[in-house]
Each structure stands twice: as C-alpha cells, then as structure tokens.
Design a protein around this motif. Sequence first.
Motif, PDB file in Angstrom:
ATOM      1  N   ILE A 107       0.833  -1.202   0.000  1.00 37.11           N
ATOM      2  CA  ILE A 107       0.000   0.000   0.000  1.00 37.11           C
ATOM      3  C   ILE A 107       0.867   1.251   0.000  1.00 37.11           C
ATOM      4  O   ILE A 107       0.580   2.225  -0.683  1.00 37.11           O
ATOM      5  N   LYS A 108       1.954   1.201   0.755  1.00 39.90           N
ATOM      6  CA  LYS A 108       2.857   2.342   0.788  1.00 39.90           C
ATOM      7  C   LYS A 108       3.388   2.629  -0.619  1.00 39.90           C
ATOM      8  O   LYS A 108       3.378   3.756  -1.085  1.00 39.90           O
ATOM      9  N   ASN A 109       3.824   1.567  -1.284  1.00 40.93           N
ATOM     10  CA  ASN A 109       4.339   1.736  -2.642  1.00 40.93           C
ATOM     11  C   ASN A 109       3.286   2.280  -3.595  1.00 40.93           C
ATOM     12  O   ASN A 109       3.560   3.141  -4.420  1.00 40.93           O
ATOM     13  N   ARG A 110       2.080   1.746  -3.452  1.00 43.58           N
ATOM     14  CA  ARG A 110       0.995   2.247  -4.282  1.00 43.58           C
ATOM     15  C   ARG A 110       0.757   3.721  -4.031  1.00 43.58           C
ATOM     16  O   ARG A 110       0.577   4.503  -4.956  1.00 43.58           O
ATOM     17  N   ALA A 111       0.715   4.086  -2.750  1.00 45.26           N
ATOM     18  CA  ALA A 111       0.400   5.468  -2.387  1.00 45.26           C
ATOM     19  C   ALA A 111       1.457   6.418  -2.938  1.00 45.26           C
ATOM     20  O   ALA A 111       1.169   7.562  -3.268  1.00 45.26           O
ATOM     21  N   ILE A 112       2.697   5.930  -3.036  1.00 45.01           N
ATOM     22  CA  ILE A 112       3.754   6.789  -3.557  1.00 45.01           C
ATOM     23  C   ILE A 112       3.705   6.851  -5.079  1.00 45.01           C
ATOM     24  O   ILE A 112       3.807   7.916  -5.671  1.00 45.01           O
ATOM     25  N   ILE A 155      -0.031  15.063  -3.122  1.00 46.41           N
ATOM     26  CA  ILE A 155      -0.055  14.821  -1.672  1.00 46.41           C
ATOM     27  C   ILE A 155      -1.397  14.254  -1.229  1.00 46.41           C
ATOM     28  O   ILE A 155      -1.465  13.234  -0.538  1.00 46.41           O
ATOM     29  N   SER A 156      -2.470  14.894  -1.677  1.00 48.70           N
ATOM     30  CA  SER A 156      -3.773  14.445  -1.181  1.00 48.70           C
ATOM     31  C   SER A 156      -4.107  13.055  -1.718  1.00 48.70           C
ATOM     32  O   SER A 156      -4.702  12.233  -1.021  1.00 48.70           O
ATOM     33  N   GLN A 157      -3.683  12.772  -2.940  1.00 48.31           N
ATOM     34  CA  GLN A 157      -3.983  11.458  -3.501  1.00 48.31           C
ATOM     35  C   GLN A 157      -3.207  10.365  -2.759  1.00 48.31           C
ATOM     36  O   GLN A 157      -3.743   9.293  -2.469  1.00 48.31           O
ATOM     37  N   ALA A 158      -1.931  10.670  -2.461  1.00 44.74           N
ATOM     38  CA  ALA A 158      -1.121   9.687  -1.741  1.00 44.74           C
ATOM     39  C   ALA A 158      -1.733   9.399  -0.376  1.00 44.74           C
ATOM     40  O   ALA A 158      -1.850   8.247   0.042  1.00 44.74           O
TER      41      ALA A 158
END
Lengths: 569, 591
Positions: free
Chosen positions: A232-237, B85-88
């Motif tokens: 999830i962290k990787n996706r979010a980045i 930022i908000s999307q992450a």
Amino acid sequence: MRLLFSLLASYRREAVLSTLSALVWMVMVIIGPYLTKVVIDRAIEGERRDLLLPLVGAVLAAGVIKALGVGGRRYFAFLLSYRAETDLRNRIFEHIQRLEFNYHDEVPTGELMSRSSSDLSQVRLVYAMLPITIANVAMFVVVVAVMLSIDVTLGALVSLAVPMLLYIANTYARRVIDIATDVQQKLADNTAVIAEAIGGIRVVKSYGQEAQETEKIRMAAIGIYERSMELIKNRAIFIPLFELVAPIATAVILGIGGLRVIEGALTPGEFYQFAEYMVILNFPLRLTGWFFAEIPRASAAGGRVLDLLKTAPEIADPAHPVDLPPGPGDVRFSNVAFRYPDGPPVLDGFDLHVPGGRSVALVGATGSGKSTVAYLLARFYDVTGGTVSLDGVDVRSVRLSELRNEVAVVFEETFLFSASIRDNISFGNPDATDDQVRLAARLAQAHGFISDTVDGYESMIGERGYSLSGGQRQRIALARAVLRDPRVLILDDATSSVDAVTEDEIRNALKTVMAGRTTIIIAHRPSTLALADEVIFIDEGKVVASGTHTELLERVPRYSAVLATAEVG
Amino acid sequence: MYARFGSGEGRTEGTWELLRKAASYGKGLGWVATGALFATILATVARLAGPAYVRQGLDAVDVADRQALFQSVWWFVGALVLQYISQAISQYWVSGVGERYLADLRVRAFRHLIDLDVDFFSRSKAGVLVSRLTSDIEALTQFVKEGAINVVTSILTVIGVTIAMFLIDTSMALAVLALMPILLGVSVVFRIYADRAYEQVREHIGRVLGAIQEGISGVRVVQAYTQEHRQKLEFGRVNERYFDANIAAAKAISAYFPAVDFLRTSGLALILVVGGNRVLDGEMSFGALVAFLLYLNWFFEPIVQISNLYNLLQAALAALSKLLGILDREAAVPEAIDPVPLPEIVGKLTFDRVTFGYDPAVPILHGIDLEIQAGERIAIVGETGSGKSTLAKLAVRFYDPLGGTISLDEVDLVSIGFEDLRRGVALVPQEGFLFAGTLRDNIRYARPDAGDDEIWNVCATLGIAEWVGTLPDLLDTEVRERGSRFSSGERQLVALARALLAGPSVIVMDEATSNLDPETEGVVEAALATLLEGRTAIVIAHRLATAERADRVVVMDDGRIVEIGHHSELVGAAGPYARLSEVWQAAQTSD
C-alpha cells in the motif's frame, strides 16, 4: 525465454493478427491528435467553417479504424494466449501421466499443480501482452519523432517523460511484484494452517488448544498485514506519481509552448497535439514498464514448465518391443538388484520363481523390499541389475500396455476416481459390458453393497459423492483389477487398513479371484497368508526361506520374530 | 499495535459480540474514512483544476500576456503538488484501514470457527470451511484493495468533470452528456454478458484444477492400467471447455472496449463541431475549447472503471454473506458460564440414562447406563453403526446428550470449565494427526510451555527416546504435510507421547485399524500400555488382544449396551461378543 518464443510459432496466425491490429490501433492513436490539430488550425483558427465538418468526419473515420484495431488486438491476443495456455496445460498433463513412479515419489503434488496453474498463468500473461507491447514501443518511437519534428526544443524536453515514466513504472512494478508474490506465499501458508486446524479439529478440541491455533492464525494475519502495508505504501507513492506525469508535461507544454505560440513558432493546434500525446502515452508507458518487470518471473515460470516437459519418462516402451507369448503367468526374478535413487540397495541378488497359476505371499519387515518386488514385475520401476521376466520374456522388452494388461496391482492405498462406481471398476477396460462389470464386482464380493447404494453401479464416489468404507473401497479396487483378467495379480498389503471383520469379507473375495491365477500377496496377517500356496520370507534384499506359514514359523526364528508381535497384539 | 487484532486468548465471540465489535470498529473507520474522503475530494478538485489553468494560460497566449501565462503555469504546478499529496494520503488511508480490518477479520473468523462444536465440523466439508476463511476473505480483500478507493475516485471524477464541463459551456456539456445513456447501456449489456462468462470461467477452472489434482494423485493407478491416453483425452475435453469459457469472456471484452473507444471519439467529434462553431462565432475562447477536450479524457474512464469494479463488488458481497453464515453460528457445546471447579480429578466417569442422536429425530444411543471406576480400563466393541464411536465422543463432550447426564467425578460434564475438562478427559485419536512444525511442537501440543526435559522424559517413559535420537534434528525435526515423512507407526507414537505429556485422568481412544508392520506394532503396544497405566481408559477396540486386556468389555449393538463383563466371562456366554471374538480369532490363525 527463447523457448517461450519458439512456442509462439504454433500460434503464428493469432500472433500476427493481434500484432497487426495493435499496430493499426497504434497508428490511429497517433493520427488522432494530428487530425484534431488539423481541425483546430485549419478550420477553427483558419476560420474555415466549411472545412469543419469534413475534417471532423476524418476524425470519426480514424476513430472507427482505431476501435476495430482495439477489438482485433484484444481478441486475437486473448485467443493466442488462452490457446497457448490450454495447449501447454494439455501437454503438461499428458506428460505428468507418463512420468514414472520414481518421479512422482520425489515431486509433491502441489508443485505439479502450480506448474499447471500459476506458472502457466504467468506465461499466458506474457503472450497476451506481447502484441500490445510491440505496438506500444513503436508508439513511443513514433510519437517522440513526431514531437521532435514539430518543435525540437519542446519535443526533446517533453520526450524526457518517456524514459522517466518507463523507469518509474518498471521500478514500481518490480517492487510490487516481489511483495505481491510474498503476500501470495503468506496467504498460502495461512491457508495451510487453517486447513490443518480443520483437518485436525479432533486433536485441537481434545487438548483444548483453540487458543494456540488462533495464535498461529494471528501471526499469519500480522505477516500478511505487514507485507500488504508495504504494498500500500508503494501504491500510495507511485500511483499518484503516474497520474502526475502527463499533467506536468502539460504544464511544461503550456509554459514553453505558450511562449512559442506567442512568438508564432507553434500553432495552437500543435500545442494541443503535444498536450494530447502526453495523455495518450501515459498508460502505454505504465503497461510497458510493468511488462518488462513481469518478464523475469514469467520466464522463470516458463522455464519450470519447459523443464517439466523436457523430463523424459525413464520407463517407456522399448524401441523394438517383443510380443508377450501366451502363457500361464510364469514369473521369474533372476539375480535382481534394485535401489531407489540415492538410496541404499533394497534388493541384492534376489531370485524368485513363481510358476504360472501359483500364489505366493511375500513376508518381510518394513523396508525389506517386498513391495518393490511387486512393482518391478509391473515395471513401475526398473531393476538396477539382473532381470525380471514374465512367461520367459524380460519385462523391459515388452510394451508397457501389454505388460500391465497382464500384471494387475491392487495398491495398499486405494485410489478411486470421482466418477461412478461402474466407471471406477471399468477404469482399465472402458469398453467392458455391464455384465462383465457386474461379474467382476461379484467376484470381488462388491456386488452386494453396490446394489445397496441408491444409484447402484451409477452411484458417484469421491469428494462430492457417496462415501465408502475402507473395505468397500478395497473391493472396488479389487474388482477393477479382476476385470482386467490379468495373468498375474498383485495384492500389495491390500487388507492392511481394514479391521478384522472387513478383512474377513475381503479374504473371501480374494479366494475366488485368485483361483487359477498367478498371485503375489504382500501381507502379514496370518489369515491372509494362509490364502497363498507358499510363503516367501524376504530379509535384507534376498529370499531367505520359503514354505507354508506353519513350516516357516517352526523353521525360521527370524520369521516368527517379524510376525510374532502381530499374534500377541 | 497488534493488540487490536484480538489476542489468542479470550472467550468464544458470539455474533452479537462480533457485530458490536464491527460497529465499534466502524467508529474509528468513520473518522479515518471522513479524512480519506476529504483527501480524495481535494485530489479530484486539484486534478480538475489543471485544464482550467491550461485554459487561463491559452487565453493569456491569445493576448500575448507572458506574465499571465507564467502565472497560470505556476498555479497549475501548485495544483499538481496538492493533487499528489492528497492522492497519496487518501490511497494510504483507505487501503490501510481496509487491511487492518481484514487482518482482524481473519483472526476473528478463525477463532469463531475453531470454537464451534465438533458436530459442525463433521457435518461440513473441510474444503468448504477452508475456503470460507481463505478465498472468501480474499474476495473481500480484492474489493478493499482495488475496489473501494477506485469507486470513490471514479464517482467523484464523473461528478467533477460534469460540473467543470457545464461551467465552460452548457451546450457542449449537454452534447457530451447525450452520449452518457449510450455508454451506460453498452456497459450494462457488457456487464450481463461478462458476468455470465466469468461465472462459467470460474466453474471450469475449478473442474480443470480438480482434474489435474486427481490425475496426479491417481497417476499410479492410471499407469497400472495404462490409461494415460484416455486420461489425456478426457482432460483435454475439460481443458477445452475452460478455453471456450475464457474465449466467451474475451469476446465480451473485445467488443466492449472498442465500443467505449468509439464513443470517446464521437464525443471528441461532437465537441469539435459544436465547440468549433462557438469559437468561430466568437462565443468561446480557444483555451476553453482545449480545456474542454482535456476534460473529455476524464469523462469516459471512470464509467468504464465502475463497470469493471461491479464484478469485485458482487464477489465481495457474496463472500461476506457466506462468511456471516459461519460467524452467525453459535457453538452447540458452550462452556458453562459459572463452571464447577475440579481441583483434583480422580477419573470416575458415569453415564446416566444417556440418549443421543445427531439428528434428534433419529436416536443413536438409547438410555446408556455405565459407571466406569477411576483407573478402570474399558473396551467398547460393536459393529459399525452400533454407537460405540458416538459414546466416545460424548465422553469427551464433543456433543451433549439429548437426555441423561455424563459426569466426571460426579460432576456433570456440562458444568465443568473447558480447561478442567481437557485436563480430565481427552480423546486420543490413535491414527496420530501431526501438525506442521517440529516434533517438539507436536509432542507438547497440549502443553506448549513444556520444557525439553519433560519431553525427553515422556519419550523415555514410552520407550521411544531411542527412535527420536536417530532423527536427523532430534526434537527439531520438521514434520511436513501432516507427517508424511513419518511412518504411520511413528505418527501413532508421537500421538501417544502427546497424550502422555498432556496427562489427562481419563483417556478415550479410538484404536487404530491399520495394521502396522509387526515390529513397530510391538513398540506401539508397549507405549500404549505405559500411557494407559493408572488412568481411566475407554478404548474403542478393533482387535481381540485389546478386548482381552480390558478390565471390562462393553458390547454395543444398535445404540444399547448388550453385554458387559470381562473377556473370559463373555466368551463363555455364547452371546454377541463370543461370535465377534470368533471372527477376530479367525483372522489371527492360519490353517
């Protein structure tokens, strides 16, 4: 990898059609923004209202061709990839069926299952992606060329996004694929723990260890959670980053391109064309980055599949088979030596002669090689020295189908297929008539209980069907062997897993089917041994004594020692 | 931080408790979800602002205002930073909450299942139960991971884009919206076809995997009967049907995406015609037209997304309802709320007018009266279906009697706490089920805190220390795939060691039916004798010797005790036992 491509040759038509459709689609994807640019520059900015409709017509026409390209690309790529997967799966299955016992002794079921499911999916994915990847790579080249030809500075600047995005997409995919594989592994482990707890529920409950089992699951769940959070962290980045590349390029185009338009070096339509290309390239770039990240895994999977297919069955028909002469089923082992791969010698200088029609019982301690003797006769394994012959012919010089047609084995562990009782009995003789099947069942003392089931011979057995007792299953396996009407019948500890009452029933069945047939029985219950004309005592890989059970008890102290505990027990 | 996963201890969690927990969980979720929704809205707005700045910039270009052009570029870049930022944050939050919820669900669902009564397990197929806790939870995971965030984003984007388009030009926006019903219609038709196709695909992949599994486990039989060719043909047919199912799905996909693609081109054409005329009429700036074209790209994508996610949503809902089917079930053998403590257990077991039937309408045991003294050894014999196994299961409270009582040291089993009960009475399935893990873990299964000294003592007492000493890693030897590395005799020995270490006062045992090779059998017999020494034992006997050694033999027939007494008395009585013992005798003697 090369081998995977060589397989493609068989699906040339689908591969070519799909790639051609993909290329048509690619050309139309690139022409689209150009046509829009023409509409903007010629009709709108050029204030030629009369040109507006015809030019938009061209946009629509290109749209039709593009749609056809998309459809063709997808359909033929599906066809190619599923055809390849299906054919490979057939080949794997066929191959597995032919690999000898030695191989199956070594390789766990789960491994062969994943060869024919998850590994194949990997391979299929690469085949499915290949046409669009070819078109995508071509697209990058052409779009960059087009942008450079419109405006060198702006084109060069914006083109930087191509390798950048490709790199980011590839990095992301490689990370995520590794973690996802790991999560899959953890999920599989979790499944194993759950399956085990459910399988052993009586032990869990008997000792009240529900909390201990839950703790195992909790640890597994935490493991899955932690790895998933990395994912999830990787996706979010990365995912927001992918969505950012096109707009950033648009911002650059807006700034620099805007200046160029003011200077008159760039038309408004060309400005739009630039911006649109960045939008169009976004997804193909991600896909391609992902594709190249998948390749190592897919080629590893493909390699495993091909390794399996290349494993030659060690036990196969001889090059110049000899016909088995008619005979009574005379069995002879001459100076036979045998060892399992990497194992100690099991048989060494083993000699045994069973004249046609006789029955012998093999007795020996665990590991004495008594089952091996039976398996060598049916050629499930090959001797490492000496010869085994049936009616005077070396079993290795006969066709396997011919040999095994005459040597039927009832295994220690009964395996029945998820099919009707009838189909299970006629497994070795699919063309047998109902009467023949019934006769075999009667001989095996199975007709009675089969008739008692709701659907009789058509009752389904197995996972989703009728559940039979151990003794009933044994008798169906016996009927299956009897239906073959073999010269030699081998009963490998076939009564070991049933209680005394059931064994009594099976013993009666055995009496009838053994009559006048060469029979080799492996057993240690005295009552079963009594069925044989002669008892052969095997110890340390050799025949050490033979005679009736009573004789051996008197003559051979070691024989009594091996059997003694069973009597007392 | 893992405390929230629910610790291993704790009582049975009922449905209500679970729902309450789920609700309390929802509170935390609600707060984070609000934050995540806010972040998602922010990201969407920031993204939609992009084309507006393009329009501003292009309008500046039109009047050759470099200053204004750069200003809009900087605004654009600023919006992009905000978008990132908000999307992450929204991605991380939404998925993180989902993962935590799933981790908790895995543990809770398992705990709930394992606390159910043995009856439930006997009636359910193990494979089905496993898939409730694995593939069904995975279906939820799929939705949580890929579905939730995308559904929200897609819906917000469609709304935002529609508003933005109307803000630019009503007539153009209406033109694009006119395509919406067509797109929806096409999507619905596709959905119907695809759902049907995917259902077929799922069904056929199950068959293919089943066929492979059977082909591998049955390979020895296949070769023994040289049916390789027929097997191949049959598998080929199953495999081909799976191919057909896949191609049917592929056709639906291959028709849907071009249709959507062409609709998109049509939208572009419409805007060019309508918008082009408006620009030519001087009613709209060129920049507005370009902005509109950029918005168009974001209009179709979300609808396709939602159509694809519908699948995931359906699968998740189906999985959830199946999962709730298990979570709603209450254990039929609950622990007493106010248990009677049993500090010292002597081991006297009494059956008092016990009746029982798995189905209350079909009684299996009819009024069983039996008093077993502490330290006494009882052998139960009888034909299959006589009720002897049922009696054993009642003795360890896998089930509760429908009538009458069973008591340990004069205390009704129903009112004994589980911990005391397990210390008092244990069922030892002699077949020896082993768990994956080390030999040590298997032996100390009932008492995970037991030290190696104790384990070695137990092994020595049972006479198996020497055997364990020959294993490559001694107590650390790994047990694989349900003990496949050990022989069945060795598995039985481990089970006996496990029971001895647990040390229950009453042992209920179903004698193993499989014949071991005689040498091993001797070792097992000796170990068993050691284990049973000084304990109350109820053994379901399958062989004569076991019955001979018992203090009393209980003969069962059709759910009743028909004879009871010592072997020697019963043999003389010429009753059912005498007949049974004759059959057994026959199996042991040769001619």
